[in-house]
Motif scaffolding. Structure first.
Motif, PDB file in Angstrom:
ATOM      1  N   ALA A  36       0.817  -1.220   0.000  1.00 21.42           N
ATOM      2  CA  ALA A  36       0.000   0.000   0.000  1.00 21.42           C
ATOM      3  C   ALA A  36       0.850   1.268   0.000  1.00 21.42           C
ATOM      4  O   ALA A  36       0.550   2.229  -0.707  1.00 21.42           O
ATOM      5  CB  ALA A  36      -0.937  -0.002   1.211  1.00 21.42           C
ATOM      6  N   GLY A  37       1.923   1.291   0.773  1.00 21.58           N
ATOM      7  CA  GLY A  37       2.730   2.496   0.906  1.00 21.58           C
ATOM      8  C   GLY A  37       3.475   2.887  -0.346  1.00 21.58           C
ATOM      9  O   GLY A  37       3.950   4.020  -0.463  1.00 21.58           O
ATOM     10  N   GLN A  38       3.581   1.978  -1.307  1.00 26.77           N
ATOM     11  CA  GLN A  38       4.337   2.259  -2.525  1.00 26.77           C
ATOM     12  C   GLN A  38       3.464   2.780  -3.666  1.00 26.77           C
ATOM     13  O   GLN A  38       3.977   3.128  -4.731  1.00 26.77           O
ATOM     14  CB  GLN A  38       5.072   0.998  -2.978  1.00 26.77           C
ATOM     15  N   CYS A  39       2.155   2.806  -3.485  1.00 28.19           N
ATOM     16  CA  CYS A  39       1.245   3.215  -4.558  1.00 28.19           C
ATOM     17  C   CYS A  39       1.213   4.745  -4.675  1.00 28.19           C
ATOM     18  O   CYS A  39       0.988   5.440  -3.698  1.00 28.19           O
ATOM     19  CB  CYS A  39      -0.158   2.674  -4.298  1.00 28.19           C
ATOM     20  N   ILE A  40       1.421   5.244  -5.887  1.00 30.01           N
ATOM     21  CA  ILE A  40       1.469   6.685  -6.147  1.00 30.01           C
ATOM     22  C   ILE A  40       0.144   7.144  -6.759  1.00 30.01           C
ATOM     23  O   ILE A  40      -0.400   6.501  -7.660  1.00 30.01           O
ATOM     24  CB  ILE A  40       2.618   7.017  -7.124  1.00 30.01           C
ATOM     25  N   ASP A  41      -0.373   8.263  -6.264  1.00 32.28           N
ATOM     26  CA  ASP A  41      -1.638   8.826  -6.755  1.00 32.28           C
ATOM     27  C   ASP A  41      -2.751   7.773  -6.831  1.00 32.28           C
ATOM     28  O   ASP A  41      -3.420   7.635  -7.855  1.00 32.28           O
ATOM     29  CB  ASP A  41      -1.456   9.449  -8.145  1.00 32.28           C
ATOM     30  N   PRO A  42      -2.983   6.999  -5.778  1.00 34.95           N
ATOM     31  CA  PRO A  42      -3.998   5.943  -5.859  1.00 34.95           C
ATOM     32  C   PRO A  42      -5.415   6.507  -5.853  1.00 34.95           C
ATOM     33  O   PRO A  42      -5.725   7.421  -5.100  1.00 34.95           O
ATOM     34  CB  PRO A  42      -3.738   5.102  -4.607  1.00 34.95           C
TER      35      PRO A  42
END
Length: 307
Positions: A181-187
């Motif tokens: 989850a922490g690596q997702c950009i502009d989710p």
């Protein structure tokens, strides 16, 4: 204050917000802010009908966007050989503030990058045949409704007017559980209502970019108004939720996974639904669970009935 000065002021505030997050060690928030601002500057750089900025000023904005992308990449990969430091990025603050009068040489040897692409269903597969994990969102017709461009503010629609004896559904998207989850950009999430053949029954809506990330959860806390009375939804219809995020290395927005609710699941209160691997199967014929871990999409339903 003129519109163009308001725009510049907004860009400067966003830049400061991102660098503040960066200096405080809030890297996920910094990346999100950098990506949002980079997209806005890229859009202005690519614009052909804007008279607010000269071509040289647009090129400078494009170069600033490149630097924002480079800083984002540095924060995501600590071993990057092309490290772009926060101190270097901060040198661009006065350029943004004074873009209308800036006439010096740009401090870094960079070029504007192409604006990010948001791909239509199926296009991503052509780009990434070699990488099954990156297959794109998939089938179904969307011709009945105009295309829309997702933005950080989303494209959510207001609730329909009530009708006597008819029920409206509000879906609160609470959070989604993902191991990275922490690596997702502009989710963000795309919500659509499809019939059994995968054809759109309602206009498609996008949530704003997620409000925060915490451990294995991405929090949205946003209400989505379904644009059809429950009684008018045909048998076999389903509500789909596609989770999307930006991939800076490949410069496009990708579907990571999807979930759906069928009509017999519409009832007041919380509901937790399973996540499936992409490409999105709007016909629900070949479903594969995303993970065996206890990670789901968390929703809450509210039914509004006008008696």
């Amino acid at each position: 204050m003129s519109d163009v000065n308001k725009t510049i002021q907004k860009w400067h505030a966003s830049f400061r917000k991102g660098t503040d997050f960066d200096s405080w060690g809030q890297l996920v928030e910094a990346i999100d802010e950098y990506q949002i601002l980079a997209r806005q500057l890229q859009k202005e750089h690519q614009s052909t009908n804007s008279s607010d900025f000269t071509e040289e000023q647009k090129k400078t904005l494009g170069k600033i966007a490149t630097c924002l992308e480079m800083r984002s990449a540095s924060l995501q990969c600590t071993q990057s050989t092309e490290d772009f430091k926060l101190e270097e990025l901060k040198k661009l603050e006065t350029i943004i503030q004074n873009i209308l009068t800036f006439n010096k040489e740009f401090p870094f040897d960079v070029q504007p990058v192409p604006s990010r692409k948001i791909l239509a269903p199926g296009e991503e597969e052509n780009l990434e045949l070699e990488e099954e994990e990156d297959a794109a969102a998939g089938a179904g017709s969307t011709e009945a409704f105009p295309p829309r461009a997702p933005a950080s503010q989303g494209t959510l629609l207001p609730r329909l007017p009530s009708e006597p004896g008819m029920t409206l559904l509000t879906l609160k998207i609470d959070k989604i559980g993902l191991k990275d989850a922490g690596q997702c950009i502009d989710p963000y999430m795309t919500i659509s209502v499809k019939d059994v053949n995968g054809v759109d029954l309602n206009p498609v809506q996008d949530t704003p970019v997620a409000s925060r990330k915490e451990d294995t959860y991405i929090h949205f806390s946003v209400d989505v108004e379904i644009q059809r009375h429950v009684e008018k939804l045909p048998k076999g219809a389903a509500i789909f939720f596609e989770f999307k995020h930006y991939k800076p290395k490949k410069r496009f927005t990708s579907t990571k996974c999807f979930a759906f609710m069928e009509m017999d699941e519409i009832k007041p209160g919380p509901i937790v639904i399973e996540l499936y691997k992409k490409p999105t199967d709007f016909k629900r014929k070949k479903l594969q669970l995303l993970t065996k871990k206890q990670l789901y999409l968390h929703l809450n339903q509210t039914l509004h009935k006008d008696s």
